[in-house]
Design an enzyme around this catalytic site. Sequence first.
Site, mmCIF file in Angstrom:
data_model
loop_
_atom_site.group_PDB
_atom_site.id
_atom_site.type_symbol
_atom_site.label_atom_id
_atom_site.label_comp_id
_atom_site.label_asym_id
_atom_site.label_seq_id
_atom_site.Cartn_x
_atom_site.Cartn_y
_atom_site.Cartn_z
ATOM 1 N N GLU A 208 0.870 -1.175 0.000
ATOM 2 C CA GLU A 208 0.000 0.000 0.000
ATOM 3 C C GLU A 208 0.906 1.224 0.000
ATOM 4 O OE1 GLU A 208 -3.105 -0.110 -0.432
ATOM 5 O OE2 GLU A 208 -3.564 -2.211 -0.042
ATOM 6 N N CYS A 242 -2.015 9.471 2.595
ATOM 7 C CA CYS A 242 -1.596 8.887 1.318
ATOM 8 C C CYS A 242 -2.597 9.156 0.201
ATOM 9 C CB CYS A 242 -1.356 7.385 1.469
ATOM 10 S SG CYS A 242 -2.801 6.454 2.026
#
Length: 455
Positions: A208, A242
Amino acid sequence: MNIQELVQRQRRYFATGATRPLAFRRRRLRALREALLAARPEIEQALKADLNKSSYETFLTELAMVVGEIDDALRHLEKWAAPRRRGTPLSHFPAVSRVYPEPYGVVLVLSPWNYPLQLALAPVVGAIAAGNCVLVKASRHSAHTTALLHRLLSRVFSPEYVACVDETIPYGDVLAQRYDMIFFTGSPRVGRQVMAAAAAHLTPVVLELGGKSPCFVDAECDLAVAARRIAWGKLLNAGQTCVAPDYVLVDSRVKDRFIELLMRQAEKMFPHPLHDPDYPRIVSRRHYDRLCGLLDRATGVRGGARDAESLHIALAVVEADFDSEVMREEIFGPILPVIAYDRLDDAVQAVQKREKPLACYVFTRRAGYARAVLERVNFGGGCVNDVVMHLANHNLPFGGVGNSGMGSYHGKDGFDTFSHHKSVLHNRTHPDIPLRYAPYNEKNLPLLQRVLLGR
């Protein structure tokens, strides 16, 4: 206990089969849920110390996300874990085919500092639901939350089942062990190191990562709502998210108005950002200096006030182009480049030439505009007329593509990610059709063709 011994203890415990019964998984998930809610004051204190997160933002973006993952797993675990019947060709008669989800074994979760509770425990929930043992290596940059994770996990679980790796153990030593799966959240640079280490043992990985997530703003959108939601998404955790909008591509006809509305919304949310107790700070001096350097070298900057003592930076809007320094890498802070475009096609092509982002956002009232972006830009996930919120939907898989990651999780997708899907064909001993056995008889070939090819 050293890392090698801890991994071996978990491997031995997994081999007993203790983690496989659904009743056991449910009990441990409920225990984690109760412990999290009981530790809410400790969680708030830790995140305040690490990032100056308010109790409100801590609940919204950390605690509620993890508890929601647990609740989703508890509601659906029996269905997720059930064998799944698949179709079987007539040529296999009278067999039936099933897929059995089974745990991998010992899973390593490598979590970052920006959402240190959520991004450590959300994958842990999926791993537990799938029946695995779990080791968590949390970030040293969020020291207070990492210490809390140690205390919390040791209260709820025995170390041979779920444990937090001592922060003094080097990253390299942790990665040198053999695991059955590695789940990493962080930068593409470190993601490559994790993948290289996993390759030594052919260990599957989920990465991720991040990237420069674009936000398209159409001239024919609700500009006030777009500015408000983009400001919120960018200022969430002071831009250290993010999936934050990394830069905005706005129709040149409304660029000035958009920037004006954006700055107004930022000021409305945090009138005194350098002294606001609810506004998060930059995690460290190194990251603060990096962001200040970007601002110092940029032109066309609006906002961006800063406080070196508290490590706060107010929203800074930078009028930029694709060659600007702020467009070279993910910003991970409250700096928002704004690039004007005259033709949507030019903006889309510019994004297509860059690495595939983790997220993409589109603000428009026109279905054709949204379709032009969604069909042509390759990205992990995103929103139309919103930002970040796709992350909070447990029914949507969350993950990247290309340079922004591989694999996904949340809800059932998290369960599936931490499960090996074992395919089994169940046949009977009778009838035992002889067509497949040697010695082969050419006279049977026409019949075999009809059975296998339908002609």
